[in-house]
Motif scaffolding. Structure first.
Motif, PDB file in Angstrom:
ATOM      1  N   ALA A 109     -30.442 -82.827  71.538  1.00 44.23           N
ATOM      2  CA  ALA A 109     -31.516 -83.260  70.643  1.00 44.23           C
ATOM      3  C   ALA A 109     -32.720 -82.336  70.720  1.00 44.23           C
ATOM      4  O   ALA A 109     -33.450 -82.173  69.727  1.00 44.23           O
ATOM      5  N   ASP A 110     -32.947 -81.729  71.877  1.00 44.18           N
ATOM      6  CA  ASP A 110     -34.049 -80.776  71.993  1.00 44.18           C
ATOM      7  C   ASP A 110     -33.803 -79.542  71.125  1.00 44.18           C
ATOM      8  O   ASP A 110     -34.743 -78.804  70.823  1.00 44.18           O
ATOM      9  N   ARG A 111     -32.537 -79.311  70.757  1.00 45.58           N
ATOM     10  CA  ARG A 111     -32.218 -78.167  69.907  1.00 45.58           C
ATOM     11  C   ARG A 111     -32.121 -78.551  68.436  1.00 45.58           C
ATOM     12  O   ARG A 111     -31.891 -77.701  67.592  1.00 45.58           O
ATOM     13  N   VAL A 112     -32.240 -79.847  68.154  1.00 43.89           N
ATOM     14  CA  VAL A 112     -32.265 -80.284  66.756  1.00 43.89           C
ATOM     15  C   VAL A 112     -33.711 -80.188  66.277  1.00 43.89           C
ATOM     16  O   VAL A 112     -34.498 -81.105  66.454  1.00 43.89           O
ATOM     17  N   VAL A 113     -34.040 -79.051  65.729  1.00 45.97           N
ATOM     18  CA  VAL A 113     -35.415 -78.808  65.282  1.00 45.97           C
ATOM     19  C   VAL A 113     -35.398 -78.475  63.800  1.00 45.97           C
ATOM     20  O   VAL A 113     -34.390 -78.018  63.255  1.00 45.97           O
ATOM     21  N   PRO A 114     -36.494 -78.706  63.110  1.00 46.44           N
ATOM     22  CA  PRO A 114     -36.534 -78.408  61.671  1.00 46.44           C
ATOM     23  C   PRO A 114     -36.354 -76.915  61.409  1.00 46.44           C
ATOM     24  O   PRO A 114     -36.689 -76.072  62.246  1.00 46.44           O
ATOM     25  N   VAL A 115     -35.852 -76.614  60.268  1.00 48.51           N
ATOM     26  CA  VAL A 115     -35.759 -75.227  59.800  1.00 48.51           C
ATOM     27  C   VAL A 115     -36.815 -74.980  58.727  1.00 48.51           C
ATOM     28  O   VAL A 115     -37.552 -74.001  58.785  1.00 48.51           O
ATOM     29  N   ALA A 116     -36.885 -75.886  57.766  1.00 51.71           N
ATOM     30  CA  ALA A 116     -37.853 -75.728  56.677  1.00 51.71           C
ATOM     31  C   ALA A 116     -38.173 -77.083  56.077  1.00 51.71           C
ATOM     32  O   ALA A 116     -37.339 -77.995  56.083  1.00 51.71           O
ATOM     33  N   ARG A 117     -39.377 -77.196  55.588  1.00 52.16           N
ATOM     34  CA  ARG A 117     -39.795 -78.397  54.875  1.00 52.16           C
ATOM     35  C   ARG A 117     -40.674 -77.967  53.690  1.00 52.16           C
ATOM     36  O   ARG A 117     -41.391 -76.972  53.778  1.00 52.16           O
ATOM     37  N   ASN A 118     -40.573 -78.720  52.602  1.00 54.10           N
ATOM     38  CA  ASN A 118     -41.345 -78.456  51.373  1.00 54.10           C
ATOM     39  C   ASN A 118     -40.922 -77.165  50.671  1.00 54.10           C
ATOM     40  O   ASN A 118     -41.641 -76.677  49.791  1.00 54.10           O
ATOM     41  N   LEU A 119     -39.784 -76.605  51.070  1.00 49.21           N
ATOM     42  CA  LEU A 119     -39.313 -75.372  50.437  1.00 49.21           C
ATOM     43  C   LEU A 119     -38.361 -75.721  49.303  1.00 49.21           C
ATOM     44  O   LEU A 119     -37.280 -76.274  49.550  1.00 49.21           O
ATOM     45  N   PRO A 120     -38.724 -75.440  48.056  1.00 47.63           N
ATOM     46  CA  PRO A 120     -37.832 -75.756  46.930  1.00 47.63           C
ATOM     47  C   PRO A 120     -36.461 -75.107  47.099  1.00 47.63           C
ATOM     48  O   PRO A 120     -36.361 -73.932  47.471  1.00 47.63           O
ATOM     49  N   GLY A 121     -35.409 -75.886  46.875  1.00 43.50           N
ATOM     50  CA  GLY A 121     -34.061 -75.359  46.971  1.00 43.50           C
ATOM     51  C   GLY A 121     -33.440 -75.477  48.341  1.00 43.50           C
ATOM     52  O   GLY A 121     -32.264 -75.142  48.522  1.00 43.50           O
ATOM     53  N   TYR A 122     -34.215 -75.958  49.329  1.00 44.21           N
ATOM     54  CA  TYR A 122     -33.662 -76.128  50.681  1.00 44.21           C
ATOM     55  C   TYR A 122     -33.623 -77.611  50.991  1.00 44.21           C
ATOM     56  O   TYR A 122     -34.666 -78.263  51.033  1.00 44.21           O
ATOM     57  N   ARG A 123     -32.432 -78.172  51.226  1.00 40.01           N
ATOM     58  CA  ARG A 123     -32.300 -79.616  51.309  1.00 40.01           C
ATOM     59  C   ARG A 123     -31.605 -80.107  52.574  1.00 40.01           C
ATOM     60  O   ARG A 123     -31.267 -81.273  52.671  1.00 40.01           O
ATOM     61  N   LEU A 124     -31.346 -79.280  53.548  1.00 39.61           N
ATOM     62  CA  LEU A 124     -30.589 -79.705  54.718  1.00 39.61           C
ATOM     63  C   LEU A 124     -31.393 -80.655  55.597  1.00 39.61           C
ATOM     64  O   LEU A 124     -32.590 -80.462  55.814  1.00 39.61           O
ATOM     65  N   ARG A 125     -30.712 -81.689  56.119  1.00 42.42           N
ATOM     66  CA  ARG A 125     -31.356 -82.636  57.039  1.00 42.42           C
ATOM     67  C   ARG A 125     -31.692 -81.920  58.343  1.00 42.42           C
ATOM     68  O   ARG A 125     -30.893 -81.150  58.873  1.00 42.42           O
ATOM     69  N   ASP A 126     -32.886 -82.213  58.889  1.00 42.75           N
ATOM     70  CA  ASP A 126     -33.319 -81.493  60.089  1.00 42.75           C
ATOM     71  C   ASP A 126     -33.667 -82.409  61.252  1.00 42.75           C
ATOM     72  O   ASP A 126     -34.357 -82.003  62.175  1.00 42.75           O
ATOM     73  N   SER A 127     -33.213 -83.680  61.199  1.00 43.10           N
ATOM     74  CA  SER A 127     -33.514 -84.592  62.303  1.00 43.10           C
ATOM     75  C   SER A 127     -32.353 -85.559  62.505  1.00 43.10           C
ATOM     76  O   SER A 127     -31.543 -85.789  61.604  1.00 43.10           O
ATOM     77  N   LEU A 128     -32.274 -86.126  63.714  1.00 44.20           N
ATOM     78  CA  LEU A 128     -31.222 -87.085  64.028  1.00 44.20           C
ATOM     79  C   LEU A 128     -31.378 -88.356  63.200  1.00 44.20           C
ATOM     80  O   LEU A 128     -32.491 -88.761  62.874  1.00 44.20           O
ATOM     81  N   VAL A 129     -30.249 -88.982  62.906  1.00 47.01           N
ATOM     82  CA  VAL A 129     -30.283 -90.238  62.162  1.00 47.01           C
ATOM     83  C   VAL A 129     -30.921 -91.334  62.999  1.00 47.01           C
ATOM     84  O   VAL A 129     -31.676 -92.167  62.502  1.00 47.01           O
ATOM     85  N   LEU A 130     -30.625 -91.353  64.293  1.00 46.35           N
ATOM     86  CA  LEU A 130     -31.179 -92.354  65.201  1.00 46.35           C
ATOM     87  C   LEU A 130     -31.926 -91.676  66.331  1.00 46.35           C
ATOM     88  O   LEU A 130     -31.577 -90.559  66.742  1.00 46.35           O
ATOM     89  N   ASP A 131     -32.927 -92.350  66.844  1.00 43.38           N
ATOM     90  CA  ASP A 131     -33.669 -91.836  67.981  1.00 43.38           C
ATOM     91  C   ASP A 131     -32.853 -92.047  69.259  1.00 43.38           C
ATOM     92  O   ASP A 131     -32.274 -93.121  69.466  1.00 43.38           O
ATOM     93  N   PRO A 132     -32.799 -91.041  70.149  1.00 50.44           N
ATOM     94  CA  PRO A 132     -32.085 -91.203  71.418  1.00 50.44           C
ATOM     95  C   PRO A 132     -32.624 -92.343  72.280  1.00 50.44           C
ATOM     96  O   PRO A 132     -31.945 -92.784  73.214  1.00 50.44           O
ATOM     97  N   ALA A 133     -33.842 -92.806  71.983  1.00 49.22           N
ATOM     98  CA  ALA A 133     -34.409 -93.916  72.755  1.00 49.22           C
ATOM     99  C   ALA A 133     -33.533 -95.169  72.679  1.00 49.22           C
ATOM    100  O   ALA A 133     -33.513 -95.979  73.607  1.00 49.22           O
ATOM    101  N   TRP A 134     -32.797 -95.335  71.578  1.00 52.03           N
ATOM    102  CA  TRP A 134     -31.960 -96.529  71.446  1.00 52.03           C
ATOM    103  C   TRP A 134     -30.907 -96.594  72.542  1.00 52.03           C
ATOM    104  O   TRP A 134     -30.659 -97.662  73.120  1.00 52.03           O
ATOM    105  N   ALA A 135     -30.270 -95.466  72.831  1.00 51.82           N
ATOM    106  CA  ALA A 135     -29.246 -95.449  73.884  1.00 51.82           C
ATOM    107  C   ALA A 135     -29.861 -95.828  75.227  1.00 51.82           C
ATOM    108  O   ALA A 135     -29.276 -96.588  76.008  1.00 51.82           O
ATOM    109  N   TYR A 136     -31.045 -95.301  75.488  1.00 52.06           N
ATOM    110  CA  TYR A 136     -31.742 -95.616  76.741  1.00 52.06           C
ATOM    111  C   TYR A 136     -32.062 -97.109  76.826  1.00 52.06           C
ATOM    112  O   TYR A 136     -31.803 -97.761  77.841  1.00 52.06           O
TER     113      TYR A 136
END
Length: 550
Positions: A109-136
């Motif tokens: 999860a520390d390596r799941v970091v954003p690549v780009a935001r607000n950039l037209p034409g770039y749509r890839l998800r850049d964050s986990l669906v769930l927070d790791p806190a749930w497992a804890y």
């Protein structure tokens, strides 16, 4: 504390485990309370999970992967206090699997970091669906209830279900994080295509400690006035969210030097900088663009004439004082290195309606700077702050106390700030301090005050635009302050290590009586901030920058 707390919890857990092994009474309750204590370390995470519409916190802000040893010991203690059986052994093995998987989740999860935001034409998800806190949280709740299973038989099934849910969550989170990491490595082509279509004319390159976004925010309104498309290039994930809150312009994150090639599209003409961070060296190697240093303030401090500025093609400065400062300190530059662009930020600074002598209860803005990274750049007067504020209150002043944002990160200065805040809170007058001061725009505080007390910093240079009196606190007998600036400021000398309250009170009386430096400040303001009218600074900056964007 990050290292001491887990060690302490491990020691406590080991004692509890031994206690349980030797059959001490009430051991299950003690074990349960100990686990509850671990869970209670993170109530803010539960709150954040409940209120957040997007459960996408970074693992660095999550309890997942922490207190591994204490929880492992406590799980074994819980096993010992009851009758052992095959099912309980399997439960324990399952818990250890979930516990170990948290470390994997955290690393990924520390390596799941954003690549780009607000950039037209770039749509890839850049964050986990769930927070790791749930497992804890789920696995820790199961651990909390497990030692009580013999007293409440239904807990056998309940804790098993919770552990199974935690296990499924860990597998899902590992898979989701792995997918995002692998996908990010394949985004270079899409990123370049989106940037080429966007056709940015310039970029703003920035990296700094978290909580320093003012370095960027002070320039954003004027970058927008250029009318050219641009993006902000960040080098650290910790800066991403705070910058994303400031602008709708594209924000890109490229952590390593090798990934910078992806953003150097043909439409770029210039790269801008607002500090002298070491990673700026990664960008200045691209000679096809003009590298322009804006900096985030101008002062007579040593960092303002750092030889590293020569790595840039141009240095945009507020006035002639900055140019002369380099020469006076033996820093040679090319003839076309400097561009005087004024100080656009001072356009909102208002001139006084009346002299300070006509104000019945003057307001003082006391803005001590921070200690710097090195001893030779420590100009902070915070160790004298308590005496300064006490004198101001005794003399009848209303106080705005605004220490530098970095000062609270210093263990020596944080309690000094809190003491001053407490003094102001105990006084019946309407002072401004704490969050009310730190979250306000500094130029709004300029307008609210009648007098500035500050250390050597850009606050002093900027305050010259107001033409109001300035008291400069001198901690050292060094020659960092130019004779020109010194001639426009009243000096409060604390080089001896103590503050002479009587002399300080006399200085305040002189200022309120006739303010003999009033005329001098106008001349020095033109030298530091250029002789362009304040309302023209923004246009001067935009026009000058535009020369390098075509």
């Amino acid at each position: 504390m990050a290292g001491i707390r887990p060690l302490t919890m491990s020691a406590i857990s080991a004692v509890i485990a031994a206690w349980a092994y030797f059959g001490m009474p009430h051991a299950p309750i003690v074990v349960a309370l100990a686990v509850l204590g671990i869970v209670a370390q993170f109530p803010h995470h539960i709150w954040r999970l409940l209120k957040s519409p997007r459960l996408s916190l970074f693992a660095s802000g999550s309890p997942a992967g922490t207190f591994i040893v204490p929880r492992a010991i406590l799980a074994f203690a819980g096993y010992l206090v009851a009758q052992s059986s095959t099912l309980e052994v399997l439960w324990l093995i399952g818990f250890y699997f979930v516990l170990g998987a948290e470390l994997t989740i955290r690393a990924l999860a520390d390596r799941v970091v954003p690549v780009a935001r607000n950039l037209p034409g770039y749509r890839l998800r850049d964050s986990l669906v769930l927070d790791p806190a749930w497992a804890y949280l789920i696995s820790s709740l199961a651990l909390l209830l497990w030692p009580l299973r013999d007293s409440f038989p239904w807990l056998h099934a309940g804790t098993t279900v919770m552990l199974a849910v935690a296990g499924l969550l860990t597998v899902f989170l590992i898979a989701d994080a792995s997918r995002l990491i692998l996908r990010r490595r394949a985004t270079s082509t899409q990123l370049q295509a989106a940037l080429n279509a966007y056709e940015p004319r310039f970029l703003l390159h920035w990296q700094a400690p978290k909580g320093t976004s003012y370095q960027v925010s002070m320039w954003l309104p004027y970058l927008e006035q250029t009318g050219h498309p641009y993006f902000i290039l960040l080098r650290s994930p910790e800066n991403f969210d705070e910058i994303a809150r400031l602008t709708n312009r594209p924000i890109l994150l490229r952590e390593s030097l090798s990934t910078l090639d992806d953003v150097m599209v043909p439409s770029l003409h210039a790269a801008l900088y607002v500090n002298t961070a070491t990673v700026n060296n990664h960008m200045v190697r691209y000679r096809e663009v003009t590298h322009i240093q804006l900096n985030h303030g101008d002062s007579d401090k040593a960092p303002s004439y750092n030889p590293s500025f020569r790595a840039f093609d141009r240095n945009f400065v507020a006035g002639q004082a900055a140019i002369d400062r380099f020469a006076a300190n033996g820093i040679s530059t090319t003839s076309d290195f400097f561009e005087i662009v004024g100080r656009p930020q001072v356009a909102s600074v208002q001139l006084p309606v009346s002299p300070i002598s006509a104000v019945s209860q003057p307001t003082v803005l006391y803005a001590p700077t921070w200690q710097g990274f090195y001893q030779d750049t420590d100009y902070s007067s915070l160790e004298f702050a308590e005496a300064i504020v006490q004198t101001l209150l005794f003399e009848g002043y209303r106080v705005i106390f605004r220490p530098h944002p970095y000062s609270r990160k210093n263990q020596k200065h944080r309690p000094l700030i809190e003491r001053v805040n407490a003094i102001l809170a105990a006084d019946p007058r309407d002072h401004v301090y704490g969050r009310a001061a730190t979250e306000a725009e500094i130029f709004d505080l300029f307008n609210e005050s009648d007098l500035l007390i500050a250390d050597l910093s850009s606050v002093v240079s900027d305050y010259l635009a107001s033409t109001k009196p300035i008291v400069l606190v001198r901690r050292e007998t060094s020659e960092d302050v130019s004779r020109t600036l010194g001639s426009a400021c009243y000096e409060l000398d604390v080089a001896s290590g103590t503050l002479d309250k009587t002399a300080f009170a006399g200085l305040l009386s002189t200022i309120r009586a006739d303010d003999p430096l009033s005329g001098r400040r106008t001349d020095v303001s033109a030298y530091y901030l250029s002789d362009v009218p304040a309302e023209g600074h923004a246009q001067l900056f935009v026009d000058t920058l535009d020369k390098y964007l075509s």
